[in-house]
Design a protein around this motif. Structure first.
Motif, PDB file in Angstrom:
ATOM      1  N   ILE A  50       0.862  -1.181   0.000  1.00  0.00           N
ATOM      2  CA  ILE A  50       0.000   0.000   0.000  1.00  0.00           C
ATOM      3  C   ILE A  50       0.897   1.230   0.000  1.00  0.00           C
ATOM      4  CG2 ILE A  50      -1.744   1.339   1.237  1.00  0.00           C
ATOM      5  CD1 ILE A  50      -2.826  -1.274   2.361  1.00  0.00           C
ATOM      6  N   VAL A  51       0.637   2.124  -0.963  1.00  0.00           N
ATOM      7  CA  VAL A  51       1.393   3.373  -1.086  1.00  0.00           C
ATOM      8  C   VAL A  51       0.410   4.526  -0.887  1.00  0.00           C
ATOM      9  CG1 VAL A  51       2.860   4.803  -2.552  1.00  0.00           C
ATOM     10  CG2 VAL A  51       2.911   2.298  -2.790  1.00  0.00           C
ATOM     11  N   GLY A  68      10.673   6.861   2.232  1.00  0.00           N
ATOM     12  CA  GLY A  68       9.452   6.489   1.534  1.00  0.00           C
ATOM     13  C   GLY A  68       9.578   6.676   0.042  1.00  0.00           C
ATOM     14  N   ILE A  69       8.457   6.929  -0.596  1.00  0.00           N
ATOM     15  CA  ILE A  69       8.420   7.013  -2.052  1.00  0.00           C
ATOM     16  C   ILE A  69       9.263   8.181  -2.575  1.00  0.00           C
ATOM     17  CG2 ILE A  69       6.291   8.361  -2.151  1.00  0.00           C
ATOM     18  CD1 ILE A  69       5.549   6.711  -4.642  1.00  0.00           C
ATOM     19  N   PHE A  97       3.872  -1.362   3.568  1.00  0.00           N
ATOM     20  CA  PHE A  97       3.507   0.030   3.338  1.00  0.00           C
ATOM     21  C   PHE A  97       4.725   0.791   2.839  1.00  0.00           C
ATOM     22  CE2 PHE A  97       0.619  -1.526   6.522  1.00  0.00           C
ATOM     23  CZ  PHE A  97      -0.603  -0.961   6.185  1.00  0.00           C
ATOM     24  N   LEU A  98       4.507   1.643   1.865  1.00  0.00           N
ATOM     25  CA  LEU A  98       5.539   2.565   1.408  1.00  0.00           C
ATOM     26  C   LEU A  98       5.064   3.953   1.796  1.00  0.00           C
ATOM     27  CD1 LEU A  98       8.184   3.087  -0.084  1.00  0.00           C
ATOM     28  CD2 LEU A  98       6.872   3.168  -2.212  1.00  0.00           C
ATOM     29  N   ARG A  99       5.821   4.577   2.677  1.00  0.00           N
ATOM     30  CA  ARG A  99       5.480   5.902   3.176  1.00  0.00           C
ATOM     31  C   ARG A  99       5.390   6.877   2.007  1.00  0.00           C
ATOM     32  NH1 ARG A  99       8.704  10.023   4.899  1.00  0.00           N
ATOM     33  NH2 ARG A  99       7.796  11.330   6.502  1.00  0.00           N
ATOM     34  N   ARG A 107       6.480  15.757  -4.214  1.00  0.00           N
ATOM     35  CA  ARG A 107       5.621  15.069  -5.173  1.00  0.00           C
ATOM     36  C   ARG A 107       5.489  15.858  -6.468  1.00  0.00           C
ATOM     37  NH1 ARG A 107      -0.016  13.779  -3.037  1.00  0.00           N
ATOM     38  NH2 ARG A 107      -0.558  15.806  -3.842  1.00  0.00           N
ATOM     39  N   MET A 108       5.405  17.167  -6.364  1.00  0.00           N
ATOM     40  CA  MET A 108       5.246  18.013  -7.548  1.00  0.00           C
ATOM     41  C   MET A 108       6.477  17.989  -8.443  1.00  0.00           C
ATOM     42  SD  MET A 108       3.205  21.165  -5.718  1.00  0.00           S
ATOM     43  CE  MET A 108       3.760  22.348  -6.892  1.00  0.00           C
TER      44      MET A 108
END
Length: 187
Positions: A50-51, A68-69, A97-99, A107-108
């Motif tokens: 789950i990401v 994480g990601i 889980f991937l933080r 993210r942007m």
């Protein structure tokens, strides 16, 4: 072991991982809880990842500084030192889980090509039978939805769910991505 074998075979593997999106425009925490329940059910099919791509995740490891990601993308942009997803996950109740990203700016900064690599190379060729990505808002690139095999949507029970769905349908028609509605499953 699977990822080590994949490296030996120079990345050649059949994309076996099912990628499921969970889109909760009415609230990220509810979408995350839905994804967690789905992950537990999918566990009978094999390993689950789950990401969370929500701004404020309810999936926090005890070590909140855990990578994480965002770190996965960072290492992919480097010439050396690529990381595998399994190097960055934490496990709880037999689900990995991937933080998510540390900040919205991280993210942007991720390009469409980098996302494509994440989906097609890292997720599809991973050891997981199911990868569930949780979105609480529209992604920067709608292709992130298009690359999912299916998407569960929680439009919301706050009186605005139908309006959200109508506006979403108008937007994807305008973007000429009508086939996206075929992947949407209401929850």
């Amino acid at each position: 072991v699977y990822e080590d074998l994949l490296e030996i075979l120079d990345g050649e593997a059949v994309g076996k991982t099912e990628v499921i999106g969970v889109f909760g425009p009415a609230g990220g925490p509810a979408a995350e809880q839905f994804a967690l329940e789905m992950g537990k059910k999918q566990r009978s099919e094999g390993e689950v990842l789950i990401v969370s791509l929500t701004e404020f995740s309810t999936f926090l490891p005890e070590e909140t500084e855990k990578n994480g990601i965002g770190e996965w993308f960072y290492y992919q942009m480097q010439q050396e030192g690529r990381k595998r997803i399994s190097d960055l996950v934490y496990s709880e109740d037999n689900v990995d889980f991937l933080r998510g990203f540390r900040t919205i700016y991280d993210r942007m900064e991720v390009s469409l090509e980098a996302w494509r690599c994440f989906y097609m190379e890292a997720l599809r060729k991973s050891r997981y039978s199911t990868a569930i990505l949780v979105f609480e808002r529209l992604p920067e690139y709608m292709e992130l939805f298009m690359w999912c095999d299916r998407i569960y949507v929680q439009w919301g029970q706050d009186g605005f769910g139908d309006l959200r769905k109508q506006e979403f349908a108008k937007m994807i028609t305008y973007m000429e991505m009508d086939e996206l509605m075929d992947k949407m499953m209401e929850e």
